[in-house]
Design a protein around this motif. Structure first.
Motif, mmCIF file in Angstrom:
data_model
loop_
_atom_site.group_PDB
_atom_site.id
_atom_site.type_symbol
_atom_site.label_atom_id
_atom_site.label_comp_id
_atom_site.label_asym_id
_atom_site.label_seq_id
_atom_site.Cartn_x
_atom_site.Cartn_y
_atom_site.Cartn_z
ATOM 1 N N ILE A 112 27.425 1.044 46.489
ATOM 2 C CA ILE A 112 28.356 1.132 47.621
ATOM 3 C C ILE A 112 28.175 -0.055 48.561
ATOM 4 C CG2 ILE A 112 29.011 2.522 49.630
ATOM 5 C CD1 ILE A 112 28.140 4.989 48.083
ATOM 6 N N LEU A 113 26.908 -0.479 48.735
ATOM 7 C CA LEU A 113 26.617 -1.549 49.680
ATOM 8 C C LEU A 113 26.854 -2.937 49.091
ATOM 9 C CD1 LEU A 113 23.348 -0.092 51.247
ATOM 10 C CD2 LEU A 113 25.696 0.097 52.090
ATOM 11 N N VAL A 114 26.673 -3.046 47.736
ATOM 12 C CA VAL A 114 26.888 -4.339 47.069
ATOM 13 C C VAL A 114 27.823 -4.074 45.881
ATOM 14 C CG1 VAL A 114 25.808 -6.330 45.974
ATOM 15 C CG2 VAL A 114 24.565 -5.063 47.743
ATOM 16 N N PRO A 115 29.127 -4.129 46.090
ATOM 17 C CA PRO A 115 30.082 -3.754 45.027
ATOM 18 C C PRO A 115 29.982 -4.580 43.758
ATOM 19 C CG PRO A 115 31.154 -3.861 47.175
ATOM 20 C CD PRO A 115 29.789 -4.442 47.346
ATOM 21 N N THR A 116 29.345 -5.740 43.805
ATOM 22 C CA THR A 116 29.212 -6.549 42.588
ATOM 23 C C THR A 116 28.057 -6.094 41.709
ATOM 24 O OG1 THR A 116 27.830 -8.155 43.773
ATOM 25 C CG2 THR A 116 30.215 -8.568 43.717
ATOM 26 N N ALA A 117 27.257 -5.135 42.203
ATOM 27 C CA ALA A 117 26.094 -4.652 41.449
ATOM 28 C C ALA A 117 26.361 -3.258 40.893
ATOM 29 C CB ALA A 117 24.851 -4.624 42.337
ATOM 30 N N SER A 118 25.879 -3.007 39.688
ATOM 31 C CA SER A 118 25.995 -1.685 39.056
ATOM 32 C C SER A 118 24.707 -1.357 38.329
ATOM 33 C CB SER A 118 27.183 -1.639 38.089
ATOM 34 O OG SER A 118 27.002 -2.575 37.038
ATOM 35 N N PHE A 119 24.451 -0.061 38.160
ATOM 36 C CA PHE A 119 23.208 0.417 37.562
ATOM 37 C C PHE A 119 23.526 1.511 36.540
ATOM 38 C CE2 PHE A 119 22.489 -0.971 41.895
ATOM 39 C CZ PHE A 119 21.462 -1.891 41.740
ATOM 40 N N THR A 120 22.659 1.611 35.525
ATOM 41 C CA THR A 120 22.885 2.562 34.431
ATOM 42 C C THR A 120 21.582 3.236 34.036
ATOM 43 O OG1 THR A 120 24.677 1.204 33.554
ATOM 44 C CG2 THR A 120 23.730 2.833 32.071
ATOM 45 N N THR A 121 21.647 4.542 33.774
ATOM 46 C CA THR A 121 20.565 5.279 33.126
ATOM 47 C C THR A 121 21.086 5.792 31.785
ATOM 48 O OG1 THR A 121 19.532 5.952 35.197
ATOM 49 C CG2 THR A 121 18.991 7.234 33.247
ATOM 50 N N ASP A 122 20.450 5.405 30.699
ATOM 51 C CA ASP A 122 20.890 5.772 29.351
ATOM 52 C C ASP A 122 19.796 6.624 28.697
ATOM 53 O OD1 ASP A 122 22.091 5.978 26.903
ATOM 54 O OD2 ASP A 122 21.556 3.957 26.254
ATOM 55 N N ILE A 123 20.129 7.879 28.371
ATOM 56 C CA ILE A 123 19.202 8.796 27.691
ATOM 57 C C ILE A 123 19.636 8.875 26.234
ATOM 58 C CG2 ILE A 123 18.216 11.112 27.676
ATOM 59 C CD1 ILE A 123 19.300 11.343 30.597
ATOM 60 N N ASN A 124 18.779 8.434 25.314
ATOM 61 C CA ASN A 124 19.198 8.362 23.905
ATOM 62 C C ASN A 124 18.335 9.170 22.947
ATOM 63 O OD1 ASN A 124 16.888 6.567 23.473
ATOM 64 N ND2 ASN A 124 18.162 5.019 24.500
ATOM 65 N N THR A 125 17.124 9.568 23.349
ATOM 66 C CA THR A 125 16.243 10.344 22.469
ATOM 67 C C THR A 125 15.560 11.442 23.281
ATOM 68 O OG1 THR A 125 15.795 8.383 21.130
ATOM 69 C CG2 THR A 125 14.324 10.262 20.837
ATOM 70 N N ILE A 126 15.558 12.669 22.745
ATOM 71 C CA ILE A 126 14.936 13.811 23.421
ATOM 72 C C ILE A 126 14.067 14.560 22.412
ATOM 73 C CG2 ILE A 126 15.323 15.960 24.674
ATOM 74 C CD1 ILE A 126 18.048 14.829 25.513
ATOM 75 N N ALA A 127 12.840 14.889 22.805
ATOM 76 C CA ALA A 127 11.925 15.651 21.948
ATOM 77 C C ALA A 127 11.335 16.813 22.728
ATOM 78 C CB ALA A 127 10.806 14.748 21.422
ATOM 79 N N THR A 128 11.051 17.912 22.041
ATOM 80 C CA THR A 128 10.436 19.080 22.676
ATOM 81 C C THR A 128 9.438 19.736 21.724
ATOM 82 O OG1 THR A 128 12.071 20.726 21.918
ATOM 83 C CG2 THR A 128 12.564 19.552 23.967
ATOM 84 N N VAL A 129 8.432 20.391 22.297
ATOM 85 C CA VAL A 129 7.523 21.276 21.564
ATOM 86 C C VAL A 129 7.378 22.514 22.432
ATOM 87 C CG1 VAL A 129 5.234 21.640 20.614
ATOM 88 C CG2 VAL A 129 6.292 19.377 20.461
ATOM 89 N N THR A 130 7.809 23.661 21.926
ATOM 90 C CA THR A 130 7.848 24.873 22.738
ATOM 91 C C THR A 130 7.252 26.071 22.019
ATOM 92 O OG1 THR A 130 10.072 25.401 21.924
ATOM 93 C CG2 THR A 130 9.920 24.122 23.962
ATOM 94 N N GLY A 131 6.775 27.016 22.812
ATOM 95 C CA GLY A 131 6.438 28.339 22.313
ATOM 96 C C GLY A 131 7.650 29.244 22.491
ATOM 97 N N ARG A 132 7.791 30.232 21.607
ATOM 98 C CA ARG A 132 8.953 31.122 21.675
ATOM 99 C C ARG A 132 8.492 32.573 21.674
ATOM 100 N NH1 ARG A 132 13.972 29.779 18.113
ATOM 101 N NH2 ARG A 132 12.851 31.034 16.589
ATOM 102 N N PHE A 133 9.184 33.398 22.463
ATOM 103 C CA PHE A 133 8.944 34.842 22.506
ATOM 104 C C PHE A 133 10.282 35.530 22.325
ATOM 105 C CE2 PHE A 133 8.925 38.913 24.675
ATOM 106 C CZ PHE A 133 7.771 39.501 24.188
ATOM 107 N N GLY A 134 10.393 36.367 21.268
ATOM 108 C CA GLY A 134 11.672 36.984 20.977
ATOM 109 C C GLY A 134 11.581 38.465 20.693
#
Length: 247
Positions: A112-134
């Motif tokens: 907003i303050l510097v309109p010529t600047a832009s920023f990006t966050t790119d999430i491309n890989t996700i991993a999990t290890v979980t316990g399950r109760f069913g």
């Protein structure tokens, strides 16, 4: 005294009916008769795939290059695989599962303050290890999960004046929790739907741009939510548990 033929025939028919009824009660051919179909077992290793949609919420409290706050959310595709093991105790099912997914969660944010600047966050890989109760109800399984989560996050910024840019590649750790519902569509195949929430640790970053300008990113906070459809193939230790025969 001779019995009439009709009386003798009726007696034979009644005796045959009583004998056949007793035979079915005791089990035909030595096999027990069951009152209900076999009960599905959730015990065993399984492997499968998942596909669905994900949403991310990204926030930086301050970007030194422009001095403003960064906040945006985006949605995209997520898909991958899972492997795990379940152990059933009566109606209770305990398990552990690992997942690895690719994601397409990326969106540009213009300063907003510097309109010529832009920023990006790119999430491309996700991993999990979980316990399950069913909790299982024959072919149905309702479960909750919780455990570790991690994601590969690429942070970048660009300024058309200069021009100048920077890029950071970071692996972030955190935790995850979720709920799921599965249904056995075959003896060793189940289909399900799962919701997951991921909170990654808040971090600060510092570095130099391509033109050697120092910068800092403060309080980088990241949350991810997803809803996926899942298909699992189960390797049974015991495919079905038959109920006790009628006595």
């Amino acid at each position: 005294m001779r019995l009439p033929l009709t009386t003798l025939g009726a007696s034979i028919a009644i005796a045959a009916a009583i004998g056949s009824t007793a035979a079915f009660a005791d089990g035909y051919g030595g096999r027990p008769v069951y009152a209900v179909p076999p009960i599905a077992s959730w015990t065993g290793f399984y492997i499968g795939g998942n596909v669905g949609a994900a949403w991310s919420d990204v926030e930086w409290s301050n970007i030194s290059l422009t001095g403003d706050r960064f906040h945006n959310d985006t949605s995209g595709f997520i898909g991958g695989g899972q492997i795990g093991y379940n152990q059933q105790f009566g109606n209770i099912v305990l398990g552990v599962e690992g997942t690895l997914s690719g994601a397409d969660l990326s969106r540009d944010h213009t300063s907003i303050l510097v309109p010529t600047a832009s920023f990006t966050t790119d999430i491309n890989t996700i991993a999990t290890v979980t316990g399950r109760f069913g909790v299982a109800a024959n072919q149905w399984l309702f479960y909750g999960k919780a455990g570790w989560a991690g994601a590969r996050v690429e942070l970048s910024g660009r300024n058309t004046v200069g021009p100048d840019s920077f890029s950071l590649d970071d692996w972030r750790n955190g935790w995850t929790a979720g709920l799921g519902l599965e249904y056995k569509i075959a003896r060793n195949i189940s289909f399900g739907v799962e919701y997951s929430f991921i909170q990654l640790d808040t971090e600060n970053h510092a570095g130099l741009t391509r033109l050697a300008v120092p910068f800092t990113l403060r309080d980088h906070d990241l949350e991810i939510q997803s809803v996926t459809a899942r298909l699992n193939f189960q390797f049974y230790r015991d495919e079905f548990r038959a109920p006790p025969p009628l006595k």
